[in-house]
Design a protein around this motif. Structure first.
Motif, PDB file in Angstrom:
ATOM      1  N   TYR A 681       0.843  -1.189   0.000  1.00 46.57           N
ATOM      2  CA  TYR A 681       0.000   0.000   0.000  1.00 46.57           C
ATOM      3  C   TYR A 681       0.889   1.254   0.000  1.00 46.57           C
ATOM      4  N   ASN A 683       2.515   4.666   1.077  1.00 44.35           N
ATOM      5  CA  ASN A 683       2.778   5.142   2.433  1.00 44.35           C
ATOM      6  C   ASN A 683       3.269   6.588   2.390  1.00 44.35           C
ATOM      7  N   LEU A 689      -1.083  12.681   1.617  1.00 41.22           N
ATOM      8  CA  LEU A 689      -2.273  11.861   1.419  1.00 41.22           C
ATOM      9  C   LEU A 689      -3.539  12.715   1.491  1.00 41.22           C
ATOM     10  N   GLU A 693      -6.347  13.339  -1.584  1.00 40.63           N
ATOM     11  CA  GLU A 693      -7.763  13.060  -1.427  1.00 40.63           C
ATOM     12  C   GLU A 693      -8.602  14.320  -1.647  1.00 40.63           C
ATOM     13  N   ALA A 699      -5.717   7.857  -4.088  1.00 39.22           N
ATOM     14  CA  ALA A 699      -5.079   7.855  -2.769  1.00 39.22           C
ATOM     15  C   ALA A 699      -5.587   6.627  -2.010  1.00 39.22           C
ATOM     16  N   ARG A 701      -5.980   3.993   0.699  1.00 43.00           N
ATOM     17  CA  ARG A 701      -5.735   3.889   2.136  1.00 43.00           C
ATOM     18  C   ARG A 701      -5.692   2.422   2.552  1.00 43.00           C
ATOM     19  N   SER A 751      -2.175   6.839   6.044  1.00 40.98           N
ATOM     20  CA  SER A 751      -3.037   6.160   5.078  1.00 40.98           C
ATOM     21  C   SER A 751      -3.866   5.059   5.701  1.00 40.98           C
TER      22      SER A 751
END
Length: 804
Positions: A681, A683, A689, A693, A699, A701, A751
């Motif tokens: 994922y 980071n 982040l 968004e 983005a 999570r 995230s």
């Protein structure tokens, strides 16, 4: 001679010396004449001259300017036995007395050059008593000065009509040349005028002067004083002359130096006449085109990188333009430097291992303890490399680097680089310093960039230089013909007077050669956004490294560039401080910078940027610019400083344990025996982040953590820290209760965070999504805001709320 006679002789000599010493005490020498302050260029030519305190043009003639032709013409005309008498010529006095008494021949006064000097130093009515006084003074002058010095005094004091005195003043104002540049005909012309300065007026009685000049040339020919061919050439030289204005180049620097060296007749500057004249013309013509944009002034400084000598100094577009405050010196005016300090900041950060060129920095809305900087175009990029942040002059990455380095560290280095206002204001300066929130001058900034051009070594600029050596011993005559001076380079001296080979002096190492090289490499790129319109792909683009800057309110436009040989600084704006919508460093200051480089150093080689041995290459992750980690597939090459640059490994992706359907994530304590999988994922930093968004960008999570897990975990096991981005910590808010104003609550979370919980004064307010914007009405007084995430982290801030 016996012993008694020897004693008597010694006593007589001693009494004579004591008598002469007593005469000097009772009858002191006249005070030295007051000369017109003159500022010379590096080649010795006159740049600027002023009237002396008595409003006369009396420019001091140096010994080296008294050519053999001038000496011979003056001595043979005025006092043929000048080199042999003691100030008074007894034979000439007897001859003059005989002519005057018996009225045979032409009546003469028998004044020697030394006696004329005495009369010029102390003008008096012509009486028999005053003539005797002149003789005494002449003898006294001969005892104190050499023949060369007496001749120099004479040539500095002889009248040429009106308020012009001295050979140099006449040469400059009538022939626009110093005495040692004059032809034989011009030299003889100046030799004959002092006897009749009211009759032989250059520019009015040229025909009469021409006849008198030729008469003396023929007389000199009969005496064999000069070669026949030289005499013939002089006889055929026309005399078309008129009075000209005194030289007025570099008025701002001239005034500065005359103020700095009061009473000094001749000041040797480092300016080069050609570059100075060209820079003044380019600046004046360029600013004339900007008037319709509400821009009235500019200043230019040209430095020699090797010696730090100022070769061109333009304080304003037009010194005589009173409406635009033309007499203000823009080179020394304290202005906001805009973004011009960013290269130096990144160079210091490179030396401290904080950054490398490919390292990525956040470029997102940020809050630095209440300071919220914005980029010039109001846009954000998410993440950018250091080299792109500098090339595009982004504000937020620069503030972040300064915050990490420390404002005190940065301003201390600026103090070492001679920034006087920064040194004075250092205790009050903050993060806005890097965006122009401090005071700097064009002189300071140009010297700083010259350090980048010189492997990081700083040296103060040089405005003056010692005079070059005389080509003739103390002005004494020799057999050489009248000559034209060359342009010998004056010796270069350091702050302590030390001189090194080639004229170079040691400097203060502000930054390493490696950092200077890397910054130069970035600033020399031609694929960049701050190219002025019309210069993309243009052959007029010089081979330089440069940086632009624009101050808040568009009041100052800067462009400073350098190559191997020169550093050129340009400021454009209004001395009144008025801004202009068109005023930017890119569009307004840089075209003038390019014009100056193309005019002054068009053929300069672009080979100064050689890689220092202290630099090396390494592979870095393309996503972060850090040393590749376990999951870095895309890699590229970056410079780094071994032993200095950070060796932190990249973690732009994190491996997580998630359920087969990807709905929940597990920690090591609650991972099941089966039915899970490993997945990577993103980071990013929490603020990056949150920015992605908010912009609707991809983005991803981390899935919510397993709700059945009852293990209490600490923040170190769960990712990045939690931060409140609104409201501002320790700020004071004034709210209008009648308008039902509210405060915004927002945070930056990792995230893996799905939900956060807001508290006001330790009372639960509500739960919200990690990126949700929450509004509420706070109570008055001290207010505590708390935020906790679904991974057990929390953060508190304090603020003040008052009613309007």
């Amino acid at each position: 001679m016996n012993r008694w006679q020897a004693f008597r002789f010694a006593g007589a000599v001693l009494l004579l010396l004591l008598g002469l010493f007593g005469l000097d005490l009772v009858f002191p020498l006249p005070r030295a004449p007051l000369y017109s302050p003159v500022v010379l260029a590096a080649d010795g030519s006159v740049l600027h001259a002023y009237l002396n305190p008595t409003q006369k043009w009396r420019m001091k003639t140096e010994l080296a300017e008294i050519t053999p032709a001038l000496q011979q013409a003056i001595i043979n005309k005025e006092d043929r036995y000048f080199r042999y008498h003691f100030g008074v010529n007894p034979l000439a006095i007897l001859q003059a007395a005989g002519r005057n008494v018996f009225r045979t021949g032409r009546t003469t006064g028998a004044s020697t050059i030394t006696m004329q000097v005495a009369r010029l130093l102390e003008p008096k009515e012509r009486t028999f008593g005053n003539k005797l006084l002149e003789m005494v003074r002449a003898t006294q002058l001969e005892a104190h000065y050499s023949k060369a010095e007496i001749l120099q005094l004479y040539l500095n004091l002889v009248p040429y009509g009106g308020n012009i005195e001295g050979v140099k003043s006449a040469a400059m104002l009538y022939f626009q040349q110093p005495p040692d540049y004059l032809s034989l005909a011009q030299t003889v012309t100046l030799a004959i005028i002092p006897n009749q300065p009211r009759v032989l007026v250059l520019g009015k009685n040229n025909a009469q002067i021409l006849a008198e000049r030729n008469r003396w040339l023929r007389q000199f020919q009969q005496q064999g004083l000069f070669p026949d061919q030289d005499i013939e050439d002089a006889l055929h030289e026309p005399l078309d002359v008129q009075r000209h204005a005194a030289p007025v180049l570099a008025p701002h620097l001239a005034r500065r130096l005359v103020t700095q060296f009061p009473g000094q007749a001749i000041i040797h500057s480092t300016l080069q006449r050609g570059p100075q004249s060209k820079a003044e013309d380019l600046t004046k013509n360029y600013v004339r085109r900007l008037h319709e944009l509400g821009i009235t002034q500019a200043a230019v400084l040209v430095l020699n990188n090797r010696t730090r000598a100022v070769e061109a100094y333009v304080g304003s577009a037009d010194f005589q333009d009173a409406a635009s405050a033309g007499q203000v010196d823009g080179v020394r005016a304290i202005r906001s430097p805009g973004s011009t300090l960013k290269p130096f900041l990144y160079a210091l950060a490179l030396d401290r291992g904080l950054v490398t060129p490919k390292l990525k920095l956040p470029d997102v809305p940020s809050n630095f303890s209440g300071f919220r900087p914005e980029n010039f175009d109001k846009n954000f990029s998410g993440e950018v490399t250091v080299e792109r942040a500098l090339t595009y002059s982004l504000n937020i990455p620069a503030v972040r680097v300064l915050s990490e380095m420390g404002v005190g560290t940065f301003t201390e280095k600026l103090r070492d680089a001679g920034f006087q206002r920064v040194a004075h204001d250092a205790p009050r300066l903050g993060l806005s310093t890097i965006l122009g929130g401090c005071g700097a001058t064009l002189e300071e900034l140009t010297a700083l960039y010259a350090a980048l051009a010189d492997k990081g070594r700083y040296r103060a600029v040089r405005l003056t230089s010692p005079p070059g050596p005389l080509s003739r011993g103390e002005g004494e005559p020799n057999d050489s013909a009248p000559r034209r001076r060359g342009s010998p380079s004056p010796r270069e001296r350091g702050p302590g007077g030390e001189v090194t080979a080639g004229g170079e002096v040691p400097g203060v190492p502000l930054i390493s050669p490696a950092a200077a090289f890397l910054i130069t490499d970035i600033l020399a790129q031609h694929t960049r956004p701050d190219l002025p319109l019309g210069y993309q792909g243009s052959t007029r683009l010089p081979k330089i490294a440069w940086k632009t800057g624009t101050s808040y309110g568009r009041r100052d436009a800067w462009s400073i560039g350098y190559n191997q040989d020169y550093t050129v600084g340009v400021w454009v704006g209004n001395f009144s401080g008025a801004g202009s919508p068109a005023l930017t460093g890119t569009d307004i200051a840089t075209p003038l910078l390019f014009d100056l480089f193309n005019a002054l150093a068009y053929n300069s080689p672009n080979n100064w940027a050689t890689t220092p041995a202290s630099l090396d290459f390494r592979l870095v992750c393309a996503e972060s610019g850090l040393v590749p980690g376990e999951h870095c597939a895309n890699q590229l090459i970056d410079y780094y400083l071994p032993g200095t640059s950070s060796a932190r490994r990249c973690e732009h992706q994190r491996e997580a344990l998630v359920s087969a359907d990807g709905a929940v994530s597990y920690c090591r304590a609650c991972v099941p025996a089966s039915g899970f999988r490993r997945q990577l994922y993103p980071n990013p930093l929490p603020e990056v982040l949150a920015f992605r968004e908010s912009q609707g960008l991809p983005a991803t999570r981390l899935p919510a953590h397993n709700t059945d897990c009852r293990l209490v975990r600490n923040a170190d096991d769960t990712g990045a820290a939690l931060a409140i981005t609104s409201p501002l910590a320790n700020a004071e808010y004034l709210l209008n209760r009648h308008e039902k104003q509210q405060l915004l609550l927002s945070c930056a979370a990792g995230s893996e965070v799905r939900q956060v919980f807001w508290y006001v004064n330790d009372q639960f307010l509500r739960a919200a999504a990690a990126t949700e914007r929450v509004f509420f009405r706070p109570p008055s007084g001290n207010v505590k805001i708390s935020c906790a995430d679904d991974h057990g982290r929390n953060v508190d801030i304090q603020l003040q709320v008052a009613d309007m």
